[in-house]
Design an enzyme around this catalytic site. Structure first.
Site, PDB file in Angstrom:
ATOM      1  N   TYR B  61     -29.296 -12.241   1.874  1.00  0.00           N
ATOM      2  CA  TYR B  61     -29.040 -11.478   0.689  1.00  0.00           C
ATOM      3  C   TYR B  61     -29.246 -12.086  -0.671  1.00  0.00           C
ATOM      4  CZ  TYR B  61     -25.952  -7.563   2.364  1.00  0.00           C
ATOM      5  OH  TYR B  61     -25.453  -6.388   2.972  1.00  0.00           O
ATOM      6  N   ARG B  71     -38.216  -9.989 -10.424  1.00  0.00           N
ATOM      7  CA  ARG B  71     -38.929  -8.539 -10.574  1.00  0.00           C
ATOM      8  C   ARG B  71     -38.486  -7.999 -11.702  1.00  0.00           C
ATOM      9  NH1 ARG B  71     -40.476  -2.947  -8.167  1.00  0.00           N
ATOM     10  NH2 ARG B  71     -40.726  -2.371 -10.610  1.00  0.00           N
ATOM     11  N   ASP B  75     -39.839  -6.936 -15.584  1.00  0.00           N
ATOM     12  CA  ASP B  75     -39.833  -5.712 -16.234  1.00  0.00           C
ATOM     13  C   ASP B  75     -39.114  -5.767 -17.733  1.00  0.00           C
ATOM     14  OD1 ASP B  75     -40.759  -4.038 -14.221  1.00  0.00           O
ATOM     15  OD2 ASP B  75     -38.779  -3.767 -13.373  1.00  0.00           O
ATOM     16  N   MET B  79     -40.800  -4.947 -21.354  1.00  0.00           N
ATOM     17  CA  MET B  79     -40.140  -4.031 -22.398  1.00  0.00           C
ATOM     18  C   MET B  79     -40.011  -4.877 -23.876  1.00  0.00           C
ATOM     19  SD  MET B  79     -37.253  -1.886 -20.732  1.00  0.00           S
ATOM     20  CE  MET B  79     -36.547  -3.270 -19.719  1.00  0.00           C
ATOM     21  N   PHE B 102     -38.305   0.738 -17.859  1.00  0.00           N
ATOM     22  CA  PHE B 102     -36.717   0.635 -18.023  1.00  0.00           C
ATOM     23  C   PHE B 102     -35.985   1.389 -16.999  1.00  0.00           C
ATOM     24  CE2 PHE B 102     -37.256   4.565 -20.974  1.00  0.00           C
ATOM     25  CZ  PHE B 102     -36.286   5.378 -20.181  1.00  0.00           C
ATOM     26  N   ASN B 123     -20.255 -13.001   1.787  1.00  0.00           N
ATOM     27  CA  ASN B 123     -20.814 -13.216   3.221  1.00  0.00           C
ATOM     28  C   ASN B 123     -20.633 -14.727   3.536  1.00  0.00           C
ATOM     29  OD1 ASN B 123     -21.354 -11.199   5.223  1.00  0.00           O
ATOM     30  ND2 ASN B 123     -22.651 -10.426   3.708  1.00  0.00           N
ATOM     31  N   ASP B 134     -15.304 -15.356  11.784  1.00  0.00           N
ATOM     32  CA  ASP B 134     -16.471 -14.707  11.312  1.00  0.00           C
ATOM     33  C   ASP B 134     -15.709 -13.428  10.552  1.00  0.00           C
ATOM     34  OD1 ASP B 134     -18.798 -13.280  11.538  1.00  0.00           O
ATOM     35  OD2 ASP B 134     -19.122 -13.653  13.713  1.00  0.00           O
ATOM     36  N   ASN B 141     -22.428  -5.915   9.495  1.00  0.00           N
ATOM     37  CA  ASN B 141     -22.885  -6.722   8.457  1.00  0.00           C
ATOM     38  C   ASN B 141     -24.094  -6.683   8.377  1.00  0.00           C
ATOM     39  OD1 ASN B 141     -22.290  -8.231   6.424  1.00  0.00           O
ATOM     40  ND2 ASN B 141     -21.666 -10.104   7.528  1.00  0.00           N
ATOM     41  N   SER B 144     -25.673  -3.474   7.229  1.00  0.00           N
ATOM     42  CA  SER B 144     -25.442  -3.482   5.651  1.00  0.00           C
ATOM     43  C   SER B 144     -26.666  -4.322   5.127  1.00  0.00           C
ATOM     44  CB  SER B 144     -24.210  -4.217   5.187  1.00  0.00           C
ATOM     45  OG  SER B 144     -23.033  -3.371   5.633  1.00  0.00           O
ATOM     46  N   THR B 148     -29.570  -2.389   2.605  1.00  0.00           N
ATOM     47  CA  THR B 148     -29.790  -2.799   1.352  1.00  0.00           C
ATOM     48  C   THR B 148     -31.372  -3.245   1.296  1.00  0.00           C
ATOM     49  OG1 THR B 148     -27.481  -3.595   1.427  1.00  0.00           O
ATOM     50  CG2 THR B 148     -28.965  -4.231  -0.424  1.00  0.00           C
ATOM     51  N   THR B 200     -24.085  -0.817   1.283  1.00  0.00           N
ATOM     52  CA  THR B 200     -23.065  -1.476   0.409  1.00  0.00           C
ATOM     53  C   THR B 200     -21.473  -0.934   0.604  1.00  0.00           C
ATOM     54  OG1 THR B 200     -24.629  -1.372  -1.508  1.00  0.00           O
ATOM     55  CG2 THR B 200     -22.118  -1.895  -2.222  1.00  0.00           C
ATOM     56  N   THR B 203     -20.403  -2.842   3.556  1.00  0.00           N
ATOM     57  CA  THR B 203     -19.923  -4.017   3.330  1.00  0.00           C
ATOM     58  C   THR B 203     -18.623  -4.062   2.851  1.00  0.00           C
ATOM     59  OG1 THR B 203     -22.256  -4.730   2.737  1.00  0.00           O
ATOM     60  CG2 THR B 203     -20.588  -5.947   1.757  1.00  0.00           C
ATOM     61  N   THR B 210     -12.069  -7.740   7.116  1.00  0.00           N
ATOM     62  CA  THR B 210     -11.847  -9.161   7.185  1.00  0.00           C
ATOM     63  C   THR B 210     -10.806  -9.978   6.671  1.00  0.00           C
ATOM     64  OG1 THR B 210     -14.277  -9.211   7.335  1.00  0.00           O
ATOM     65  CG2 THR B 210     -13.454 -11.098   6.927  1.00  0.00           C
ATOM     66  N   HIS B 283     -18.354   3.323 -13.333  1.00  0.00           N
ATOM     67  CA  HIS B 283     -17.705   2.289 -14.062  1.00  0.00           C
ATOM     68  C   HIS B 283     -16.931   1.393 -13.287  1.00  0.00           C
ATOM     69  CE1 HIS B 283     -16.368   0.522 -17.899  1.00  0.00           C
ATOM     70  NE2 HIS B 283     -15.225   0.148 -17.101  1.00  0.00           N
ATOM     71  N   GLU B 285     -18.270   0.485 -10.524  1.00  0.00           N
ATOM     72  CA  GLU B 285     -19.384  -0.387 -10.282  1.00  0.00           C
ATOM     73  C   GLU B 285     -19.441  -1.720 -11.289  1.00  0.00           C
ATOM     74  OE1 GLU B 285     -21.685  -0.894  -7.999  1.00  0.00           O
ATOM     75  OE2 GLU B 285     -23.054  -2.015  -8.817  1.00  0.00           O
ATOM     76  N   TYR B 287     -17.082  -3.207 -12.582  1.00  0.00           N
ATOM     77  CA  TYR B 287     -16.104  -4.057 -12.020  1.00  0.00           C
ATOM     78  C   TYR B 287     -16.340  -4.509 -10.788  1.00  0.00           C
ATOM     79  CZ  TYR B 287     -13.730  -3.063 -16.617  1.00  0.00           C
ATOM     80  OH  TYR B 287     -13.430  -3.054 -17.847  1.00  0.00           O
ATOM     81  N   SER B 298     -13.071 -18.944 -11.321  1.00  0.00           N
ATOM     82  CA  SER B 298     -11.685 -19.226 -10.864  1.00  0.00           C
ATOM     83  C   SER B 298     -11.875 -20.456 -10.043  1.00  0.00           C
ATOM     84  CB  SER B 298     -10.770 -18.265 -10.114  1.00  0.00           C
ATOM     85  OG  SER B 298     -10.694 -17.084 -11.068  1.00  0.00           O
ATOM     86  N   SER B 314      -0.665 -14.548 -12.159  1.00  0.00           N
ATOM     87  CA  SER B 314      -1.422 -13.616 -13.434  1.00  0.00           C
ATOM     88  C   SER B 314      -2.652 -13.158 -12.972  1.00  0.00           C
ATOM     89  CB  SER B 314      -1.309 -14.412 -14.539  1.00  0.00           C
ATOM     90  OG  SER B 314      -0.178 -14.251 -15.425  1.00  0.00           O
ATOM     91  N   THR B 358      -8.199  -8.498 -18.862  1.00  0.00           N
ATOM     92  CA  THR B 358      -9.478  -9.283 -18.745  1.00  0.00           C
ATOM     93  C   THR B 358      -9.101 -10.545 -19.904  1.00  0.00           C
ATOM     94  OG1 THR B 358     -10.750  -7.253 -18.569  1.00  0.00           O
ATOM     95  CG2 THR B 358     -12.087  -9.326 -19.137  1.00  0.00           C
ATOM     96  N   LYS B 361      -7.075 -13.406 -18.070  1.00  0.00           N
ATOM     97  CA  LYS B 361      -8.006 -14.157 -17.181  1.00  0.00           C
ATOM     98  C   LYS B 361      -8.518 -15.297 -17.718  1.00  0.00           C
ATOM     99  CE  LYS B 361      -9.266 -11.086 -13.494  1.00  0.00           C
ATOM    100  NZ  LYS B 361      -9.852 -11.810 -12.332  1.00  0.00           N
ATOM    101  N   HIS B 418     -24.132  -4.710 -25.855  1.00  0.00           N
ATOM    102  CA  HIS B 418     -22.792  -4.784 -25.253  1.00  0.00           C
ATOM    103  C   HIS B 418     -22.826  -5.140 -23.633  1.00  0.00           C
ATOM    104  CE1 HIS B 418     -18.924  -4.039 -23.623  1.00  0.00           C
ATOM    105  NE2 HIS B 418     -19.476  -3.156 -23.134  1.00  0.00           N
ATOM    106  N   PHE B 419     -23.502  -4.238 -22.802  1.00  0.00           N
ATOM    107  CA  PHE B 419     -23.380  -4.324 -21.500  1.00  0.00           C
ATOM    108  C   PHE B 419     -24.253  -5.568 -20.778  1.00  0.00           C
ATOM    109  CE2 PHE B 419     -26.422  -0.737 -21.408  1.00  0.00           C
ATOM    110  CZ  PHE B 419     -27.342  -1.268 -20.857  1.00  0.00           C
ATOM    111  N   HIS B 420     -25.465  -6.048 -21.770  1.00  0.00           N
ATOM    112  CA  HIS B 420     -25.996  -7.046 -21.277  1.00  0.00           C
ATOM    113  C   HIS B 420     -25.142  -8.380 -21.578  1.00  0.00           C
ATOM    114  CE1 HIS B 420     -29.434  -4.591 -20.915  1.00  0.00           C
ATOM    115  NE2 HIS B 420     -30.091  -5.710 -20.270  1.00  0.00           N
TER     116      HIS B 420
END
Lengths: 306, 677
Positions: B61, B71, B75, B79, B102, B123, B134, B141, B144, B148, B200, B203, B210, B283, B285, B287, B298, B314, B358, B361, B418-420
Site C-alpha cells: 500500500y 505523480r 501534476d 499547474m 487539476f 495494516n 493478524d 485485506n 482491498s 485500490t 476502502t 478496509t 480487528t 467531509h 473523508e 477526517y 500522538s 481527552s 482539534t 488535541k 486552506h485545505f492544503h
C-alpha cells in the site's frame, strides 16, 4: 559537550533561517493585499464581511498565539540535551490543564457562534439591503462562457457588463442556462451559485464610484478563465445616460437572438440589447424545470423563505 | 468488440500528453524490467502479490502511495508552472489539458496517495499495536489492496488511453454530466473511484472488527495506543461515509451511460443532490485522512519526548467527538447554494464546534512535550512542524466556516490554501512521520536521518512559500482552477508559489535520496532489537521485521504504554518456557484475481465493452465462490518452527547490548520516574 553545543547551535541557526525565509514570504505577500477586494471593499456588504473577518481572526489569536509560543518554548527548553530542564516522564494528567484546553476553545466557539448567527442573518444574500428603498432589479443569466444581465424595468440587456447607480441597492436574481456557475463581485461582497431551472438571489450595494471586476468562480469548462465582466458603479445621471446609450445602440433580444447568444463562446465582448423578450428569465428557468411548480421562481428549492 | 475504444484514443494529439503517457509506459516497463533483471518474478508473485500477511500488504500500500505521491506532485508542479507564466498569455498548457491536470491532481492525492498511505500504515501497525497475530479478515485485506491498486491502475491507464476528466476531483454535475462533458474522462474518474471505494470500505470493516475482536488479553479500550484509537474511529467513518460516495458515483454513472436523470439540468434532475451526497462522504473523508495522522503524531510525540502521552482520555474523547461531528458539517462546502440563513448558520456553527476537539488535541501534544526530553528525529521534526503550521490552517478553516466570509472566499485560492494547509502539514506530514517512524519495523533498518531532516526542512519551507501566497491571492479574489488570467497583481504571488513548489520538489528528491541511501547503507543502521526508538507500545515488542505471526506468545497487557511498562518491569524480553502451534492463513491468488478483474471491469465499462465487463464480473463472482468454498485456507506453523524463528531472534537480541537510542545525547535513560503531579 562542545560537540553537543555545536549541534544545537546549528539546529537553531537552521530554524532561524527557515523562519526568516517564511517571514519574508509572508511580508512580500503583504504587498498589494491592502487594495485587494477583501481588505478594500467598496460596498457595505463586503465591508461588514471584512469586519467579521477581522473580529474572528482576532478572537482566534487567543488560541493560535499560545500554540506558537508553547511550540517554540517547549522545543527549545525541553530539548533532550538540556539537562537543566525538569523531566517528569509520568506527568500525563492535570485537571486544571484539561479544563483550560477544553473550556477556552469552547468559549471562543460560543462567542463565534453568536456572531456567526447574527452576521449570517444580517448578510443573507437573499435579504434586501434597505426595505425602504426600491432596489434596482437585475436578472443575471449564466451562459457558456459569459454573463447576460437583463434589466427588466429598463427593458435592456447587456453581456459581460453590469452598471449600477452608487448608493442604490441592487437586487440580482440569478439562474443558469448551462452548468452550475457562481457569481461574485469581490469588491461588493458575496457570491451565490447560478443553477439551471432554479433561481437564486444576491443583494448588493456600491457606496463608492468605480469599476470593479466580477466573474464566474465555479469552474465550468474551457472558457471559464475568461468568463468575467466589469461592474460600473456610477452616479444616478451617469447610470441613466448609460441606460439610454444601451437603448440607442442595442439590437433587440428576441428568442432567436437569445438562442444564438446562448451557444458556447469565449471572450465575448460587451454587447448591448434593447427590447428584451418579455419573461425571458422565467422562460429560461421553465425550460429546465418543465413547469415543475416546485422549481418555479417564488416556489423554487433555492428560494427557501423562512 | 472494442466499444468506444479507437486508435484515436492514443495520446498522439499533443506533445505534453504523449510525453506523460511515455513516462507512464516506460515507468511500468522499467519496473517489470527490473524484476526480470533480478530474476525476482517468482519471489514477487509467491511472497508478495499472493500474500495475505498484513505487514506485506501494508508495505505494498505504501509503495503505491509513494508512487502516486510522485505523480500527483508532478501534476501540481505543472499547474504552478502554468499559473506562474499565464498572465495575459495562454502559458504552455491548453485549457483542456490544464483542466485534466487539476482533476487528476486532486483525485490522485486523495484517493490514491492519502488513502493507500493510511491503509498501509494501519495494516503495518494496528495488529501489532493491539498484540494481535493478524487482522480479522486476511483475505479481504488482500482484496482491498488489489481493488485500490486497480483504481490507481485505471488512473495511470487514463494517462495513456483516452483523456481524463476535466470536472475536478469533486466531479460536480451538470458539468460532469454527459450533455456537457461527453467522452470517457468523467467515466474514468467515476469507475476508478467506484472500484477503489469498494476496497476502502472493506478496509474499514476489516479494521473495525480487528480492533474490536483481536485485542490481546488486558488490552482494554482505554489502554489502546492512540494510533489504534484513531484507526478505530476512522474505520467507523469509512463504513458510514463511503456508501454515500459509491451511491453518488453509481447514480452519476447511470446518468452518463444509461440516460437517467438524477443530476441533469432538465427532466427533474437536481445537481445539488449529488453535491449533498458527495460531501456527505467528502467531509468525513477529510477526517478519515487526518485522524490516523493525529494518531501517528500522538505516538511520535510521546516516544520522542520520552514521556507518557498527556491527556490520553481527552485525546480519545476528542477523536470520538471529531468522528461524530464530521457527519454534521457537510453543507459548509456549499454555503453559496442559496440555502437559508438558518441552514447556513447551523452548519457553520457545527463546523466551528469541530475546532474545539482539534484544539484540545494540539494542546495535549504540546503538553506532552512539556517537561519531556525531546529528541529531534525526523518524525518529531514533522510533528513540531505540523503543530505550528496546522493551527494556521485551523484559523483559515474557522474563518471559512463563517458563511458571510465563505461568500467572499468560496471557490478562491484562499480555500485551496486552506485545505492544503490542513492536508500537507496535517495528513502528509503525519504519514511521512509514520513512514520514517515505522520503517525499521517493516524492514529491519532505519531510514537515513540526515536526508530525513533535509526532506523535512524542504517540505516545511516549501509549504509556506507555496501556499501562503495562495491565501493572499484569495484575498485578491483569485478563483481556483484558472488556466490563465489578466490581473497583473496576481502574478508575483503565483511566481512565489511556483518557487515554493520547486522547494517542495527538493523535498521530494530528499525523500527519494533518503530511501536509496538508507538501503545502500542499511548495515550501519540495523535495528536488531525491534525497538529502535525506545518505544512505548506493543508494535516495538516484535522483532524488526516482525515474524509472520507477530507474537510467538500473545502478550498480556497491564498498562496503557504496554511495552514501556514491560520494559520497566523487566519482563520485556522474557523467553517463554515453550511455544505453541500457530494457525496461519495461506497465501492466495484469489485477491489479486478479484483486483485485476475489478480493474478490467472498470476499463471495459469506461469504454463500453459490455461483454468484457460482464466477463470480468463473472470472474469476480466465480473467484469469490471458489474461495468461499475452499476449506483448505490455513496452515499450521508448528511449535518447533516458531521456536527456530524465536531462537534466532534472541540470538540477534544478544548481539545488541543496549537500546539503539541510548547513544542519543538527549536520551533520558530509564530514569527513576518522578511521581506524577
Amino acid at each position: 559537550m562542545i560537540v553537543r553545543h555545536a549541534r544545537s547551535l546549528r539546529w537553531t541557526t537552521r530554524a532561524t533561517a527557515a523562519i526568516a525565509i517564511v517571514g519574508l514570504t509572508v511580508l512580500c505577500a503583504g504587498c498589494g493585499v491592502a487594495d485587494g477586494p477583501t481588505l478594500d471593499p467598496k460596498g457595505p456588504i463586503a465591508l461588514t464581511e471584512r469586519g467579521l473577518l477581522f473580529k474572528a481572526t482576532a478572537i482566534m489569536m487567543i488560541v493560535i498565539v499560545p500554540v506558537f509560543i508553547m511550540a517554540a518554548w517547549f522545543t527549545v527548553r525541553y530539548r533532550g540535551t538540556n539537562r537543566k530542564a525538569r523531566y517528569t516522564p509520568n506527568f500525563d494528567f492535570y485537571w486544571p490543564a484539561e479544563i483550560i484546553v477544553w473550556s477556552i476553545p469552547a468559549a471562543i466557539v460560543v462567542w463565534l457562534a453568536f456572531h456567526l448567527w447574527e452576521y449570517t442573518y444580517k448578510l443573507d444574500p437573499y435579504t434586501e439591503i434597505d426595505p425602504s428603498v426600491k432596489p434596482l432589479q437585475v436578472q443575471a443569466i449564466a451562459q457558456d462562457w459569459k454573463w447576460l444581465f437583463v434589466y427588466p424595468e429598463q427593458d435592456i440587456a447587456v453581456v459581460n457588463e453590469l452598471a449600477m447607480p452608487v448608493g442604490t441597492p441592487v437586487s440580482l436574481t440569478i439562474t443558469s442556462d448551462t452548468v452550475m456557475n457562481s457569481l461574485v463581485i469581490p469588491k461588493l461582497g458575496g457570491q451565490i451559485y447560478a443553477m439551471a431551472g432554479m433561481q437564486t438571489r444576491l443583494n448588493l450595494l456600491a457606496d463608492e464610484k468605480g469599476t470593479f471586476w466580477g466573474r464566474n468562480v465555479q469552474y465550468s469548462g474551457t472558457g471559464f478563465a475568461d468568463q468575467q465582466f466589469q461592474t460600473h458603479a456610477q452616479s444616478k445621471e451617469d447610470f441613466d445616460a448609460w441606460v439610454e446609450k444601451v437603448k440607442q445602440e442595442g439590437k433587440s433580444l428576441d428568442a432567436a437572438t437569445y438562442d444564438a447568444l446562448a451557444k458556447p463562446s469565449e471572450k465575448v465582448p460587451v454587447t448591448y440589447y434593447s427590447g428584451v423578450e418579455p419573461g425571458l428569465f422565467d422562460k429560461i428557468i421553465a425550460k429546465w424545470s418543465h413547469g415543475d411548480m416546485d422549481r418555479m421562481p417564488h416556489h423554487s428549492q433555492a428560494e427557501t423563505t423562512e | 468488440m472494442f466499444g468506444r475504444l479507437t486508435i484515436d484514443s492514443l495520446p498522439f494529439y499533443s506533445a505534453v500528453a504523449a510525453s506523460g503517457a511515455a513516462v507512464t509506459v516506460l515507468g511500468g516497463l522499467a519496473v517489470a524490467g527490473a524484476i526480470t533483471y533480478f530474476g525476482a518474478w517468482r519471489m514477487v508473485m509467491t511472497q508478495w502479490v499472493s500474500s495475505v500477511d498484513h505487514k506485506k500488504i501494508g508495505i505494498m500500500y505504501i509503495m503505491l502511495a509513494l508512487v502516486m505521491l510522485l505523480r500527483g506532485f508532478v501534476d501540481a508542479a505543472m499547474m504552478r508552472s502554468q499559473q506562474a507564466v499565464a498572465y495575459n498569455s495562454d502559458g504552455y498548457l491548453p485549457p483542456d489539458h490544464f483542466d485534466q491536470i487539476f482533476s487528476s491532481h486532486g483525485t490522485i492525492m486523495i484517493f490514491f496517495m492519502a488513502m493507500p498511505f493510511l491503509s498501509g500504515l494501519a495494516n503495518l501497525i494496528v495488529p501489532q499495536q493491539i498484540g494481535s497475530r493478524d487482522v480479522a479478515f486476511p483475505f479481504m485485506n488482500s482484496v482491498s489492496l488489489w481493488l485500490t491498486t486497480a483504481g490507481a491502475g485505471l488512473m495511470l491507464i487514463s494517462l495513456v488511453v483516452g483523456k481524463f476528466s476535466t470536472a475536478g476531483w469533486t466531479g460536480y454535475p451538470p458539468y460532469s454530466g454527459v450533455e456537457y462533458t461527453p467522452g470517457v474522462g468523467v467515466d474514468y474518474w467515476l469507475w476508478m473511484v467506484f472500484v477503489a471505494g469498494f476496497g476502502t470500505t472493506m478496509t474499514g470493516i476489516n479494521f473495525l472488527v480487528t480492533i474490536i475482536k483481536n485485542r490481546a488479553p488486558g488490552m482494554t479500550m482505554f489502554r489502546l495506543p492512540l494510533f489504534t484509537w484513531t484507526m478505530l474511529i476512522t474505520s467507523v467513518l469509512i463504513i458510514f461515509a463511503f456508501p454515500a460516495l459509491t451511491v453518488a458515483c453509481a447514480m452519476l454513472i447511470l446518468d452518463r451511460n444509461f440516460g437517467f436523470h438524477f443530476f441533469t439540468n432538465a427532466m427533474g434532475g437536481n445537481m445539488m443532490n449529488y453535491i449533498n451526497l458527495f460531501w456527505l462522504w467528502g467531509h468525513p473523508e477529510v477526517y478519515i485522512l487526518i485522524l490516523p495522522a493525529f494518531g501517528v503524531f500522538s505516538e511520535v510525540v510521546s516516544t520522542f519526548s520520552q514521556k507518557r502521552l498527556f491527556g490520553y482520555i481527552s485525546l480519545v474523547l476528542a477523536t470520538c467527538a471529531i468522528g461524530l461531528l464530521s457527519f454534521t458539517v457537510w453543507l459548509h462546502h456549499f454555503f453559496t447554494m442559496g440555502s437559508s440563513a438558518k441552514v447556513n448558520s447551523f452548519f457553520g456553527t457545527m463546523t466551528t464546534i469541530i475546532s474545539v476537539p482539534t484544539g484540545v488535541k494540539v494542546f495535549d501534544w504540546l503538553l506532552t512535550m512539556y517537561r519531556g526530553r525531546i529528541i529531534f528525529k525526523p518524525p518529531m521534526l514533522f510533528t513540531i512542524g505540523f503543530l505550528v503550521t496546522f493551527v494556521i490552517g485551523g484559523l483559515s478553516g474557522v474563518l471559512l466556516a463563517l458563511p458571510p466570509i465563505d461568500y467572499m472566499m468560496h471557490n478562491t485560492t484562499f480555500l485551496v490554501a486552506h485545505f492544503h494547509n490542513m492536508i500537507i502539514p496535517g495528513v502528509l506530514f503525519g504519514y511521512l512521520a509514520g513512514y520514517m517512524y515505522w520503517f525499521p519495523k517493516a524492514f529491519g533498518f532505519k531510514l537515513n536521518e540526515k536526508w530525513g531532516t533535509r526532506a523535512f526542512w524542504c517540505w516545511i519551507i516549501g509549504f509556506y512559500v507555496a501556499f501562503m501566497p495562495l491565501y493572499v491571492l484569495g484575498m485578491l479574489g483569485m478563483p481556483r482552477r484558472m488556466e490563465h488570467y489578466d490581473i497583473a497583481a496576481w502574478q508575483p504571488h503565483l511566481i512565489v508559489a511556483w518557487v515554493g513548489a520547486f522547494i517542495i520538489m527538493l523535498g521530494m528528491i530528499c525523500l527519494g535520496v533518503q530511501l536509496v541511501v538508507s538501503i545502500r547503507e542499511r548495515n550501519q543502521a540495523l535495528d536488531l532489537t525491534g525497538d529502535p526508538w525506545n518505544g512505548r507500545s506493543l508494535e516495538w515488542a516484535t522483532s524488526s521485521p516482525a515474524a509472520p505471526y507477530n507474537f510467538a506468545v500473545v502478550p498480556k497487557v497491564e498498562s496503557r504504554d504496554a511495552w514501556w511498562d514491560m520494559k520497566q518491569r523487566g519482563v520485556a524480553y522474557e523467553r517463554p518456557a515453550e511455544y505453541e502451534d500457530i494457525v496461519m492463513p495461506k497465501n492466495t491468488y484469489a485477491g489479486v484475481v478479484i483486483g485485476v478483474a475489478g480493474g478490467v471491469f472498470g476499463f471495459a465499462a469506461i469504454w463500453w465493452m459490455w461483454w468484457l465487463a460482464l466477463l470480468a464480473l463473472v470472474v469476480i463472482a466465480g473467484t469469490i465462490i471458489y474461495r468461499a468454498s475452499d476449506d483448505d485456507d490455513e496452515f499450521i506453523m508448528t511449535a518447533s518452527e516458531v521456536k527456530a524463528i524465536e531462537d534466532e531472534r534472541f540470538a540477534q537480541l544478544a548481539k545488541a547490548p543496549k537500546n539503539e537510542m541510548a547513544d542519543e545525547p538527549g536520551f533520558a535513560g530509564n530514569a527513576a520516574p518522578e511521581p506524577a503531579e
